[in-house]
Write an enzyme that holds these catalytic residues in place. Sequence first.
Site, PDB file in Angstrom:
ATOM      1  N   HIS A   1       4.768  -7.671  -0.280  1.00 28.45           N
ATOM      2  CA  HIS A   1       4.108  -8.753  -1.042  1.00 28.45           C
ATOM      3  C   HIS A   1       5.037  -8.499  -2.000  1.00 28.45           C
ATOM      4  O   HIS A   1       5.442  -8.109  -2.869  1.00 28.45           O
ATOM      5  CB  HIS A   1       2.873  -9.055  -1.014  1.00 28.45           C
ATOM      6  CG  HIS A   1       1.833  -9.263   0.350  1.00 28.45           C
ATOM      7  ND1 HIS A   1       1.723 -10.579   0.280  1.00 28.45           N
ATOM      8  CD2 HIS A   1       1.643  -8.203   1.295  1.00 28.45           C
ATOM      9  CE1 HIS A   1       0.632 -10.168   1.844  1.00 28.45           C
ATOM     10  NE2 HIS A   1       0.852  -8.455   2.113  1.00 28.45           N
TER      11      HIS A   1
ATOM     12  N   ASP B   1       0.979  -1.065   0.107  1.00 29.08           N
ATOM     13  CA  ASP B   1       0.047  -0.010  -0.117  1.00 29.08           C
ATOM     14  C   ASP B   1       0.726   1.467   0.000  1.00 29.08           C
ATOM     15  O   ASP B   1       1.604   1.016   0.303  1.00 29.08           O
ATOM     16  CB  ASP B   1      -0.931  -0.050   1.396  1.00 29.08           C
ATOM     17  CG  ASP B   1      -2.171  -1.456   1.187  1.00 29.08           C
ATOM     18  OD1 ASP B   1      -2.185  -1.282   0.235  1.00 29.08           O
ATOM     19  OD2 ASP B   1      -2.926  -0.616   2.429  1.00 29.08           O
TER      20      ASP B   1
ATOM     21  N   SER C   1       7.745   2.973   5.629  1.00 28.34           N
ATOM     22  CA  SER C   1       9.192   3.636   4.774  1.00 28.34           C
ATOM     23  C   SER C   1       8.533   4.162   3.225  1.00 28.34           C
ATOM     24  O   SER C   1       8.067   3.826   3.173  1.00 28.34           O
ATOM     25  CB  SER C   1      10.502   2.908   5.100  1.00 28.34           C
ATOM     26  OG  SER C   1      11.733   3.241   4.414  1.00 28.34           O
TER      27      SER C   1
END
Length: 252
Positions: free
Chosen positions: A121, A67, A224
């Site tokens: 992911h 995200d 980050s």
Amino acid sequence: MFRFARIQTPWIKNSFTSWFVSKYKVNLNEALLEDIDEYKHFNDFFTRALKDGSRPISESKVVSPVDGVVSQYGNIKESLIVQAKGKKYSVEALLAENSKNDLYTSFVTIYLSPKDYHRIHMPLDGSLKSMKYIPGNLFSVNQRTVDDIDQVFARNERLVCYFDSDYGEIALVMVGAIFVGSMETMWEGQITPPYNKSVKTFEYDSRQIKLSKGEELGRFNMGSTVILLLPHNVPRMNFEFNKTLKMGQSLT
């Protein structure tokens, strides 16, 4: 911050987590555990799992690994990557080696804000080849800092994961930042701390670690940036700057 994020005293961790949810407008409805009391400590909340189906994985060839917001993307020209307007850094500096300068022809930089889901992911099916820990600074990586500090991504602490894919080798770079003193992967666990003052390389040719598109590969313990380096035959990326992405959405 590393120690504070792991305090298990209920009133401390619950008060801070509640403030954080309110401050950054975290969507707890998609979290597997919606009640903050159920988290062991703040870092447990910060790296929270999501409910099944919260992040559908696109059928496209390459998907977002996280995200976040697309801060930059495009072609890598003369081994240079765009950091911000008027600022560039080299593939060599980012990866701390010069043998891979010609392997990658495009990139995407995705910034994870405090409210985002912080597990990382796989962007496509791949086999893990190697990993490199590169020590460095912990500058903030928000837009103001990225606009002002030269080569910030190549100066900060980072973890580079190299994968073989149907398109050739890709590199996924996890960039550390202020309050991000800890990164981990699914195959090695916590990489930092302890901290190293020199580059550390991990080889995986004999372990045959294969990950499918959308499978979890690691996480940031605090937020980050992820930089994805791609070879020339990956389909062209198709989105605009400052686009908000969810993990699993198409990049192509």
